[in-house]
Design an enzyme around this catalytic site. Structure first.
Site, PDB file in Angstrom:
ATOM      1  N   LYS A  52       0.836  -1.207   0.000  1.00  0.00           N
ATOM      2  CA  LYS A  52       0.000   0.000   0.000  1.00  0.00           C
ATOM      3  C   LYS A  52       0.870   1.255   0.000  1.00  0.00           C
ATOM      4  CE  LYS A  52      -3.721  -2.526   2.198  1.00  0.00           C
ATOM      5  NZ  LYS A  52      -4.657  -2.771   3.297  1.00  0.00           N
ATOM      6  N   GLN A  96      -5.130  -2.044   9.385  1.00  0.00           N
ATOM      7  CA  GLN A  96      -4.902  -3.345   8.745  1.00  0.00           C
ATOM      8  C   GLN A  96      -5.441  -4.466   9.637  1.00  0.00           C
ATOM      9  OE1 GLN A  96      -3.685  -3.453   5.647  1.00  0.00           O
ATOM     10  NE2 GLN A  96      -3.862  -5.666   5.547  1.00  0.00           N
ATOM     11  N   ASP A 119     -11.393   1.853   3.099  1.00  0.00           N
ATOM     12  CA  ASP A 119     -11.592   0.406   2.970  1.00  0.00           C
ATOM     13  C   ASP A 119     -13.072   0.077   2.724  1.00  0.00           C
ATOM     14  OD1 ASP A 119      -9.381  -1.259   3.056  1.00  0.00           O
ATOM     15  OD2 ASP A 119      -9.185  -1.162   5.242  1.00  0.00           O
TER      16      ASP A 119
HETATM   17  N1  GUN Z   1      -6.647  -7.482   5.747  1.00  0.00           N
HETATM   18  C1  GUN Z   1      -6.828  -8.238   4.645  1.00  0.00           C
HETATM   19  N2  GUN Z   1      -7.395  -7.503   3.673  1.00  0.00           N
HETATM   20  C2  GUN Z   1      -7.574  -6.270   4.167  1.00  0.00           C
HETATM   21  C3  GUN Z   1      -8.108  -5.056   3.635  1.00  0.00           C
HETATM   22  O1  GUN Z   1      -8.554  -4.965   2.497  1.00  0.00           O
HETATM   23  N3  GUN Z   1      -8.102  -3.995   4.467  1.00  0.00           N
HETATM   24  C4  GUN Z   1      -7.641  -4.064   5.738  1.00  0.00           C
HETATM   25  N4  GUN Z   1      -7.701  -2.974   6.482  1.00  0.00           N
HETATM   26  N5  GUN Z   1      -7.143  -5.161   6.256  1.00  0.00           N
HETATM   27  C5  GUN Z   1      -7.104  -6.256   5.475  1.00  0.00           C
END
Ligand code: GUN
Length: 284
Positions: A52, A96, A119
């Site tokens: 990211k 996350q 998200d």
């Molecule tokens: N953990 C696995 N996929 C994701 C996601 O798309 N966003 C977040 N915040 N955590 C994750």
């Protein structure tokens, strides 16, 4: 033989558009910024967060990586979130997942202001998606839809089958397909006749989390197959939920793993972050 849907190419196109939007905002004196909070040392999360941050750099988006120790209390995390929620310089905010067991994920997610929830996990954004209002779409399902659209195959009226009913992927993917007028079936661990249901799918989205779960006999000839899984096979190699070689013999279009949905998920996050910054700039 199926045509491979190239996640790398599609993601690069999305990120190029995002970079152009970011440039425009910067010319107006606004620097889009995404804050990513990670708690603890989950190895998969570390890889995702690194991805990211890299994408942000490529798009010209500022990123704040906030790494908190595994012992962080829920209150400490909520305090950090409140601080970032109130910071006008932070446009997108995500935590996350998964979080350590002593922290309640729902409470944490709901501490993210919906306008910064890039998200698309908060109840407000999920609810808005359900009723077709403007919102942040969750990145993985949004990426799946972009990949399906890229094939040029029309979605309206088609049989779409989603395997998996998670809040993050399965349920929202089904909702987005429904919004495009597909006839949608959601399958899960209790589904009877799974093979027959899948073999009737013009569009098949696999989000199970088990290597090789979708076999060649579950694919309708010519189907669009979207593989959301990220697993390791017995040899330790990265693979999806779909037996790629067998499925590719029958499908019309198929996404690879790696190089498929994962890259598009990341690109969608960049798109949401740009949108968050644009909307917050207008709201001022
Ligand atoms: N953990 C696995 N996929 C994701 C996601 O798309 N966003 C977040 N915040 N955590 C994750």
């Amino acid at each position: 033989m199926a045509i491979r849907i190239e996640g790398k190419l599609l993601a690069a196109q999305v990120k190029e558009r995002v970079a152009a939007g970011v440039k425009e905002l910067k010319e107006k004196g606004i620097e889009p910024c995404l804050a990513v909070i990670m708690v603890g040392e989950n190895p998969a999360s570390q890889v995702y967060v690194k991805g990211k941050v890299k994408d942000c750099a490529e798009c010209g988006i500022k990123s704040l990586e906030i790494h908190l120790p595994a012992e962080t209390t829920q209150n400490e995390l909520l305090q950090k979130l409140a601080e970032l929620a109130g910071d006008a310089g932070v446009h997108g905010l995500l935590v996350q997942l998964p979080l350590p067991a002593h922290i309640d994920e729902k409470t944490v997610i709901e501490a993210i202001p919906p306008q910064k929830d890039v998200d698309g996990f908060t109840a407000v954004n999920v609810g808005r998606m359900m009723i077709g209002e403007e919102c942040f779409l969750p990145c993985t399902p949004a990426g799946c839809m972009e990949m399906i659209r890229s094939t040029g195959v029309s979605i309206s009226g088609k049989n779409a089958v989603v395997i998996g009913r998670s809040n993050i992927v399965g349920k929202p993917a089904a909702m987005l397909l429904l919004r495009e007028n597909a006839t949608v079936t959601i399958c899960h661990s209790r589904t009877e006749n799974l093979k027959q249901v899948c073999a009737n799918a013009d569009i098949l989205v696999a989000a199970v989390g088990r290597a090789g779960f979708v076999t060649g006999d579950m694919i309708k000839p010519g189907a669009v197959v979207i593989d959301v899984g990220i697993n390791r096979n017995a040899q330790g190699k990265l693979c999806g939920d779909v037996d790629y070689d067998a499925a590719a013999e029958k499908a019309g279009y198929i996404t690879p793993v790696p190089g498929g949905v994962g890259l598009m998920t990341r690109a969608m996050l960049m798109q949401n972050t740009l949108q968050a910054a644009q909307k917050q700039a207008l709201a001022k």
